[in-house]
Design an enzyme around this catalytic site. Structure first.
Site, PDB file in Angstrom:
ATOM      1  N   HIS A   1     -50.535 -10.959  51.809  1.00 17.54           N
ATOM      2  CA  HIS A   1     -50.523  -9.686  51.069  1.00 17.54           C
ATOM      3  C   HIS A   1     -50.827  -8.510  52.009  1.00 17.54           C
ATOM      4  O   HIS A   1     -50.225  -7.444  51.911  1.00 17.54           O
ATOM      5  CB  HIS A   1     -51.597  -9.697  49.978  1.00 17.54           C
ATOM      6  CG  HIS A   1     -51.436 -10.753  48.937  1.00 17.54           C
ATOM      7  ND1 HIS A   1     -52.300 -11.818  48.812  1.00 17.54           N
ATOM      8  CD2 HIS A   1     -50.522 -10.909  47.946  1.00 17.54           C
ATOM      9  CE1 HIS A   1     -51.930 -12.573  47.798  1.00 17.54           C
ATOM     10  NE2 HIS A   1     -50.859 -12.055  47.251  1.00 17.54           N
TER      11      HIS A   1
ATOM     12  N   GLN B   1     -37.703 -14.694  43.815  1.00 14.01           N
ATOM     13  CA  GLN B   1     -38.204 -13.464  43.188  1.00 14.01           C
ATOM     14  C   GLN B   1     -37.618 -12.230  43.889  1.00 14.01           C
ATOM     15  O   GLN B   1     -37.172 -11.281  43.234  1.00 14.01           O
ATOM     16  CB  GLN B   1     -39.727 -13.440  43.273  1.00 14.01           C
ATOM     17  CG  GLN B   1     -40.367 -12.107  42.947  1.00 14.01           C
ATOM     18  CD  GLN B   1     -41.879 -12.212  42.911  1.00 14.01           C
ATOM     19  OE1 GLN B   1     -42.444 -12.691  41.941  1.00 14.01           O
ATOM     20  NE2 GLN B   1     -42.542 -11.775  43.959  1.00 14.01           N
TER      21      GLN B   1
HETATM   22  P1  AMP Z   1     -48.582 -12.640  44.445  1.00 12.34           P
HETATM   23  O1  AMP Z   1     -49.925 -12.002  44.466  1.00 12.34           O
HETATM   24  O2  AMP Z   1     -48.597 -14.102  44.713  1.00 12.34           O
HETATM   25  O3  AMP Z   1     -47.778 -12.247  43.227  1.00 12.34           O
HETATM   26  O4  AMP Z   1     -47.795 -12.030  45.682  1.00 12.34           O
HETATM   27  C1  AMP Z   1     -47.645 -10.650  45.844  1.00 12.34           C
HETATM   28  C2  AMP Z   1     -46.671 -10.389  46.962  1.00 12.34           C
HETATM   29  O5  AMP Z   1     -47.182 -10.961  48.165  1.00 12.34           O
HETATM   30  C3  AMP Z   1     -45.289 -11.019  46.720  1.00 12.34           C
HETATM   31  O6  AMP Z   1     -44.292 -10.126  47.160  1.00 12.34           O
HETATM   32  C4  AMP Z   1     -45.340 -12.250  47.566  1.00 12.34           C
HETATM   33  O7  AMP Z   1     -44.078 -12.697  47.990  1.00 12.34           O
HETATM   34  C5  AMP Z   1     -46.178 -11.768  48.741  1.00 12.34           C
HETATM   35  N1  AMP Z   1     -46.779 -12.903  49.446  1.00 12.34           N
HETATM   36  C6  AMP Z   1     -47.572 -13.871  48.914  1.00 12.34           C
HETATM   37  N2  AMP Z   1     -47.879 -14.792  49.853  1.00 12.34           N
HETATM   38  C7  AMP Z   1     -47.264 -14.390  50.989  1.00 12.34           C
HETATM   39  C8  AMP Z   1     -47.195 -14.926  52.316  1.00 12.34           C
HETATM   40  N3  AMP Z   1     -47.809 -16.048  52.652  1.00 12.34           N
HETATM   41  N4  AMP Z   1     -46.470 -14.252  53.228  1.00 12.34           N
HETATM   42  C9  AMP Z   1     -45.822 -13.105  52.896  1.00 12.34           C
HETATM   43  N5  AMP Z   1     -45.852 -12.552  51.669  1.00 12.34           N
HETATM   44  C10 AMP Z   1     -46.554 -13.186  50.735  1.00 12.34           C
END
Ligand code: AMP
Length: 284
Positions: A42, A161
Protein backbone atom coordinates in the site's frame (compact mmCIF):
# COMPACT_ATOMS: atom_id res chain seq x y z
CA UNK A 1 10.01 11.51 8.03
CA UNK A 2 9.06 14.80 6.44
CA UNK A 3 9.11 14.66 2.68
CA UNK A 4 6.27 17.00 1.88
CA UNK A 5 6.74 20.37 0.35
CA UNK A 6 3.13 21.53 0.62
CA UNK A 7 3.40 22.20 4.37
CA UNK A 8 0.12 20.44 5.13
CA UNK A 9 -0.19 18.42 8.32
CA UNK A 10 -1.86 15.08 7.64
CA UNK A 11 -5.52 14.99 8.60
CA UNK A 12 -7.79 12.02 9.24
CA UNK A 13 -11.30 12.70 7.96
CA UNK A 14 -14.43 10.66 8.47
CA UNK A 15 -17.08 12.73 6.73
CA UNK A 16 -17.68 13.10 3.00
CA UNK A 17 -18.62 16.79 3.21
CA UNK A 18 -15.50 17.63 5.24
CA UNK A 19 -13.21 15.87 2.78
CA UNK A 20 -14.84 17.59 -0.17
CA UNK A 21 -14.45 20.95 1.51
CA UNK A 22 -10.73 20.28 2.05
CA UNK A 23 -10.16 19.13 -1.54
CA UNK A 24 -12.22 21.84 -3.27
CA UNK A 25 -9.25 24.12 -3.91
CA UNK A 26 -7.00 21.49 -5.55
CA UNK A 27 -7.09 20.08 -9.05
CA UNK A 28 -4.18 17.64 -8.92
CA UNK A 29 -5.35 15.09 -6.39
CA UNK A 30 -3.82 11.61 -6.23
CA UNK A 31 -5.97 8.94 -4.65
CA UNK A 32 -5.16 5.51 -3.20
CA UNK A 33 -8.16 3.42 -2.16
CA UNK A 34 -7.39 0.77 0.48
CA UNK A 35 -9.09 -1.37 3.07
CA UNK A 36 -6.41 -0.59 5.66
CA UNK A 37 -4.16 -3.00 7.60
CA UNK A 38 -1.48 -1.32 5.54
CA UNK A 39 1.83 -2.83 4.49
CA UNK A 40 4.63 -1.79 2.15
CA UNK A 41 2.53 -2.68 -0.90
CA UNK A 42 0.00 0.00 0.00
CA UNK A 43 2.75 2.42 0.97
CA UNK A 44 4.39 2.10 -2.44
CA UNK A 45 1.13 3.28 -4.03
CA UNK A 46 1.01 6.25 -1.65
CA UNK A 47 4.67 7.07 -2.32
CA UNK A 48 4.13 7.04 -6.06
CA UNK A 49 1.10 9.32 -5.64
CA UNK A 50 3.24 11.61 -3.47
CA UNK A 51 5.82 11.90 -6.24
CA UNK A 52 3.26 12.73 -8.91
CA UNK A 53 0.49 14.76 -7.24
CA UNK A 54 -0.03 17.96 -5.33
CA UNK A 55 -2.38 16.40 -2.81
CA UNK A 56 -2.51 12.73 -1.75
CA UNK A 57 -5.65 11.15 -0.34
CA UNK A 58 -5.65 7.57 0.97
CA UNK A 59 -8.97 6.00 1.90
CA UNK A 60 -9.15 3.32 4.56
CA UNK A 61 -12.52 1.66 4.28
CA UNK A 62 -13.35 -2.03 4.72
CA UNK A 63 -16.09 -2.16 2.13
CA UNK A 64 -18.81 -4.58 3.27
CA UNK A 65 -20.42 -4.88 -0.17
CA UNK A 66 -17.40 -6.61 -1.72
CA UNK A 67 -17.23 -9.44 0.83
CA UNK A 68 -19.14 -12.50 -0.28
CA UNK A 69 -18.05 -14.28 2.90
CA UNK A 70 -19.33 -12.71 6.11
CA UNK A 71 -16.64 -14.31 8.27
CA UNK A 72 -13.94 -12.89 6.01
CA UNK A 73 -15.45 -9.42 6.55
CA UNK A 74 -15.69 -9.84 10.32
CA UNK A 75 -12.12 -10.92 10.80
CA UNK A 76 -10.59 -8.54 8.25
CA UNK A 77 -7.78 -6.79 10.18
CA UNK A 78 -8.55 -3.19 11.25
CA UNK A 79 -5.57 -1.12 12.40
CA UNK A 80 -6.41 2.54 11.72
CA UNK A 81 -4.00 4.08 14.26
CA UNK A 82 -1.02 2.17 12.90
CA UNK A 83 -2.18 2.85 9.33
CA UNK A 84 -2.32 6.59 10.00
CA UNK A 85 1.24 6.60 11.35
CA UNK A 86 2.51 4.78 8.27
CA UNK A 87 0.66 7.12 5.92
CA UNK A 88 2.02 10.15 7.73
CA UNK A 89 5.56 8.77 7.34
CA UNK A 90 5.21 8.76 3.54
CA UNK A 91 3.77 12.25 3.35
CA UNK A 92 0.06 11.61 2.75
CA UNK A 93 -2.17 14.69 3.16
CA UNK A 94 -5.59 13.21 3.93
CA UNK A 95 -6.63 9.84 5.31
CA UNK A 96 -10.29 9.33 4.49
CA UNK A 97 -11.68 6.79 6.98
CA UNK A 98 -15.46 6.96 6.58
CA UNK A 99 -18.16 4.95 8.30
CA UNK A 100 -20.32 2.61 6.24
CA UNK A 101 -23.19 5.13 6.54
CA UNK A 102 -21.07 7.86 5.00
CA UNK A 103 -20.36 5.75 1.94
CA UNK A 104 -23.77 4.12 1.63
CA UNK A 105 -26.40 6.48 3.06
CA UNK A 106 -29.18 4.65 1.26
CA UNK A 107 -28.05 1.00 1.51
CA UNK A 108 -28.49 0.27 -2.17
CA UNK A 109 -27.27 -2.99 -3.62
CA UNK A 110 -25.34 -2.46 -6.83
CA UNK A 111 -25.06 -4.96 -9.64
CA UNK A 112 -22.83 -4.48 -12.70
CA UNK A 113 -24.95 -4.51 -15.86
CA UNK A 114 -22.61 -3.09 -18.44
CA UNK A 115 -22.01 -5.70 -21.14
CA UNK A 116 -18.40 -4.70 -21.65
CA UNK A 117 -17.49 -5.10 -17.95
CA UNK A 118 -19.34 -8.36 -17.33
CA UNK A 119 -16.94 -10.70 -19.20
CA UNK A 120 -14.09 -9.39 -17.03
CA UNK A 121 -16.02 -10.10 -13.84
CA UNK A 122 -17.24 -13.57 -14.82
CA UNK A 123 -13.86 -15.32 -14.54
CA UNK A 124 -11.37 -16.13 -11.76
CA UNK A 125 -12.12 -14.01 -8.66
CA UNK A 126 -15.60 -13.23 -9.98
CA UNK A 127 -16.38 -16.92 -10.49
CA UNK A 128 -15.18 -17.84 -6.99
CA UNK A 129 -16.50 -14.79 -5.13
CA UNK A 130 -20.03 -14.07 -6.39
CA UNK A 131 -20.91 -10.39 -6.11
CA UNK A 132 -17.34 -9.38 -5.18
CA UNK A 133 -16.75 -7.13 -8.19
CA UNK A 134 -20.22 -5.59 -7.94
CA UNK A 135 -19.09 -4.33 -4.54
CA UNK A 136 -15.67 -3.24 -5.84
CA UNK A 137 -17.12 -1.27 -8.76
CA UNK A 138 -19.73 0.21 -6.45
CA UNK A 139 -17.26 1.42 -3.83
CA UNK A 140 -14.59 2.65 -6.25
CA UNK A 141 -17.24 4.57 -8.21
CA UNK A 142 -18.56 6.10 -5.01
CA UNK A 143 -15.05 7.01 -3.79
CA UNK A 144 -14.16 8.54 -7.18
CA UNK A 145 -17.35 10.63 -7.00
CA UNK A 146 -16.36 11.86 -3.53
CA UNK A 147 -12.63 12.48 -4.10
CA UNK A 148 -12.76 13.39 -7.80
CA UNK A 149 -9.09 12.42 -8.24
CA UNK A 150 -6.85 13.34 -11.13
CA UNK A 151 -4.94 10.07 -10.74
CA UNK A 152 -5.82 6.88 -8.83
CA UNK A 153 -3.28 4.22 -7.88
CA UNK A 154 -4.00 0.49 -7.94
CA UNK A 155 -1.73 -2.50 -7.33
CA UNK A 156 -1.11 -5.18 -9.94
CA UNK A 157 -1.49 -7.59 -7.02
CA UNK A 158 -5.25 -7.41 -7.71
CA UNK A 159 -4.79 -7.83 -11.44
CA UNK A 160 -8.41 -8.58 -12.29
CA UNK A 161 -9.62 -5.69 -10.16
CA UNK A 162 -7.28 -3.33 -12.02
CA UNK A 163 -8.59 -4.54 -15.39
CA UNK A 164 -12.18 -4.04 -14.23
CA UNK A 165 -11.55 -0.56 -12.81
CA UNK A 166 -9.89 0.46 -16.07
CA UNK A 167 -12.90 -0.73 -18.01
CA UNK A 168 -15.27 0.96 -15.56
CA UNK A 169 -13.47 4.29 -16.02
CA UNK A 170 -13.71 3.87 -19.78
CA UNK A 171 -17.42 3.01 -19.92
CA UNK A 172 -18.40 5.61 -17.33
CA UNK A 173 -16.34 8.17 -19.19
CA UNK A 174 -14.47 9.30 -16.08
CA UNK A 175 -11.53 11.65 -16.37
CA UNK A 176 -9.36 9.94 -13.71
CA UNK A 177 -6.08 8.38 -14.85
CA UNK A 178 -5.58 4.87 -13.48
CA UNK A 179 -1.95 4.23 -12.49
CA UNK A 180 -0.92 0.56 -12.08
CA UNK A 181 1.78 -0.21 -9.47
CA UNK A 182 4.07 -3.27 -9.24
CA UNK A 183 3.44 -6.07 -6.77
CA UNK A 184 5.48 -5.66 -3.59
CA UNK A 185 6.70 -8.95 -2.15
CA UNK A 186 8.32 -10.24 1.01
CA UNK A 187 11.93 -11.40 0.64
CA UNK A 188 10.79 -14.98 0.18
CA UNK A 189 8.50 -13.94 -2.70
CA UNK A 190 5.12 -13.98 -0.97
CA UNK A 191 3.03 -11.05 -2.23
CA UNK A 192 2.33 -8.70 0.65
CA UNK A 193 -1.31 -8.80 1.72
CA UNK A 194 -3.28 -7.62 4.72
CA UNK A 195 -4.50 -11.20 5.05
CA UNK A 196 -0.93 -12.49 5.58
CA UNK A 197 -1.23 -11.40 9.21
CA UNK A 198 -3.91 -14.07 9.66
CA UNK A 199 -1.52 -16.90 8.71
CA UNK A 200 -0.02 -19.18 11.35
CA UNK A 201 3.77 -19.53 11.37
CA UNK A 202 3.57 -22.85 9.55
CA UNK A 203 1.18 -21.47 6.93
CA UNK A 204 3.34 -18.39 6.42
CA UNK A 205 6.37 -20.64 5.92
CA UNK A 206 4.80 -22.54 3.02
CA UNK A 207 2.85 -19.68 1.37
CA UNK A 208 5.81 -18.56 -0.86
CA UNK A 209 5.40 -21.81 -2.79
CA UNK A 210 2.52 -20.14 -4.64
CA UNK A 211 4.79 -17.51 -6.18
CA UNK A 212 7.52 -20.07 -6.88
CA UNK A 213 5.08 -22.16 -8.91
CA UNK A 214 3.80 -19.11 -10.79
CA UNK A 215 7.39 -18.25 -11.68
CA UNK A 216 7.91 -21.81 -12.93
CA UNK A 217 4.93 -21.42 -15.24
CA UNK A 218 6.18 -18.05 -16.46
CA UNK A 219 9.64 -19.43 -17.20
CA UNK A 220 8.20 -22.32 -19.19
CA UNK A 221 5.91 -20.02 -21.18
CA UNK A 222 8.84 -17.69 -21.86
CA UNK A 223 10.78 -20.71 -23.10
CA UNK A 224 8.05 -21.41 -25.65
CA UNK A 225 5.87 -23.95 -23.88
CA UNK A 226 2.27 -22.95 -24.57
CA UNK A 227 0.56 -26.07 -23.23
CA UNK A 228 -1.13 -23.94 -20.60
CA UNK A 229 -3.43 -26.59 -19.23
CA UNK A 230 -0.53 -28.96 -18.53
CA UNK A 231 1.57 -26.18 -16.98
CA UNK A 232 -1.33 -25.29 -14.72
CA UNK A 233 -2.05 -28.93 -13.83
CA UNK A 234 1.56 -29.53 -12.81
CA UNK A 235 1.65 -26.40 -10.66
CA UNK A 236 -1.61 -27.30 -8.92
CA UNK A 237 -0.22 -30.77 -8.16
CA UNK A 238 2.93 -29.30 -6.64
CA UNK A 239 1.07 -26.77 -4.50
CA UNK A 240 -1.61 -29.18 -3.34
CA UNK A 241 1.06 -31.63 -2.13
CA UNK A 242 1.50 -29.24 0.76
CA UNK A 243 -0.85 -29.98 3.63
CA UNK A 244 -1.68 -26.30 4.28
CA UNK A 245 -2.28 -25.28 0.67
CA UNK A 246 -5.27 -25.91 -1.58
CA UNK A 247 -5.53 -24.25 -5.01
CA UNK A 248 -8.83 -22.64 -5.94
CA UNK A 249 -7.65 -21.80 -9.44
CA UNK A 250 -4.57 -21.15 -11.48
CA UNK A 251 -5.33 -19.69 -14.90
CA UNK A 252 -3.33 -18.42 -17.84
CA UNK A 253 -5.44 -15.65 -19.37
CA UNK A 254 -5.18 -12.94 -21.99
CA UNK A 255 -3.61 -10.01 -20.16
CA UNK A 256 -6.30 -7.57 -21.35
CA UNK A 257 -9.52 -9.50 -21.90
CA UNK A 258 -8.84 -12.02 -19.09
CA UNK A 259 -10.32 -14.66 -21.40
CA UNK A 260 -8.65 -17.72 -22.92
CA UNK A 261 -5.53 -16.42 -24.67
CA UNK A 262 -5.05 -16.56 -28.42
CA UNK A 263 -1.63 -17.53 -29.80
CA UNK A 264 1.05 -14.86 -29.44
CA UNK A 265 -0.99 -12.73 -27.06
CA UNK A 266 0.54 -11.46 -23.82
CA UNK A 267 -0.77 -13.56 -20.95
CA UNK A 268 -1.11 -13.20 -17.21
CA UNK A 269 -0.87 -16.18 -14.88
CA UNK A 270 -3.25 -15.72 -11.95
CA UNK A 271 -3.84 -17.84 -8.87
CA UNK A 272 -6.01 -18.06 -5.79
CA UNK A 273 -4.91 -20.52 -3.12
CA UNK A 274 -6.36 -21.30 0.28
CA UNK A 275 -3.61 -21.36 2.90
CA UNK A 276 -5.41 -22.90 5.84
CA UNK A 277 -8.57 -20.80 5.84
CA UNK A 278 -6.86 -17.68 4.50
CA UNK A 279 -7.41 -16.96 0.82
CA UNK A 280 -4.30 -15.69 -1.00
CA UNK A 281 -4.10 -14.36 -4.55
CA UNK A 282 -1.10 -13.67 -6.74
CA UNK A 283 -0.16 -13.28 -10.39
CA UNK A 284 2.82 -12.90 -12.68
P1 AMP B 1 -6.58 -3.59 -0.34
O1 AMP B 1 -6.38 -2.80 0.90
O2 AMP B 1 -6.19 -5.02 -0.23
O3 AMP B 1 -7.96 -3.38 -0.94
O4 AMP B 1 -5.57 -3.00 -1.41
C1 AMP B 1 -5.56 -1.63 -1.73
C2 AMP B 1 -4.66 -1.41 -2.91
O5 AMP B 1 -3.34 -1.84 -2.59
C3 AMP B 1 -5.09 -2.21 -4.16
O6 AMP B 1 -4.92 -1.41 -5.30
C4 AMP B 1 -4.15 -3.37 -4.14
O7 AMP B 1 -3.92 -3.93 -5.41
C5 AMP B 1 -2.89 -2.72 -3.59
N1 AMP B 1 -1.99 -3.73 -3.03
C6 AMP B 1 -2.28 -4.63 -2.05
N2 AMP B 1 -1.23 -5.45 -1.84
C7 AMP B 1 -0.26 -5.04 -2.69
C8 AMP B 1 1.07 -5.49 -2.96
N3 AMP B 1 1.61 -6.51 -2.31
N4 AMP B 1 1.78 -4.85 -3.91
C9 AMP B 1 1.24 -3.81 -4.59
N5 AMP B 1 -0.01 -3.34 -4.39
C10 AMP B 1 -0.74 -3.95 -3.46
Amino acid sequence: MKIKNNNLIMRIIERVDQLQECLAQYNNVGFVPTMGALHNGHLELAKQARKECEIVVVSVFVNPTQFNDKRDLERYPRTLDADAKLLESVGVDFVFAPTVEQIYPDEQKYVIEDESILPLTAVMEGAHRPGHFDGVVQVVGRLFDIVNPHKAYFGLKDYQQLAIIRKMVEVQNRSVEIVPCDIVRAEDGLALSSRNSLLTLQQRAVAPLIYRELIQIREKIDAGNHDYSKLVRDAILQINKNEYLCVQYIEVVDAVSLQEPAENKTVRVCAAVMCGDVRLIDNV
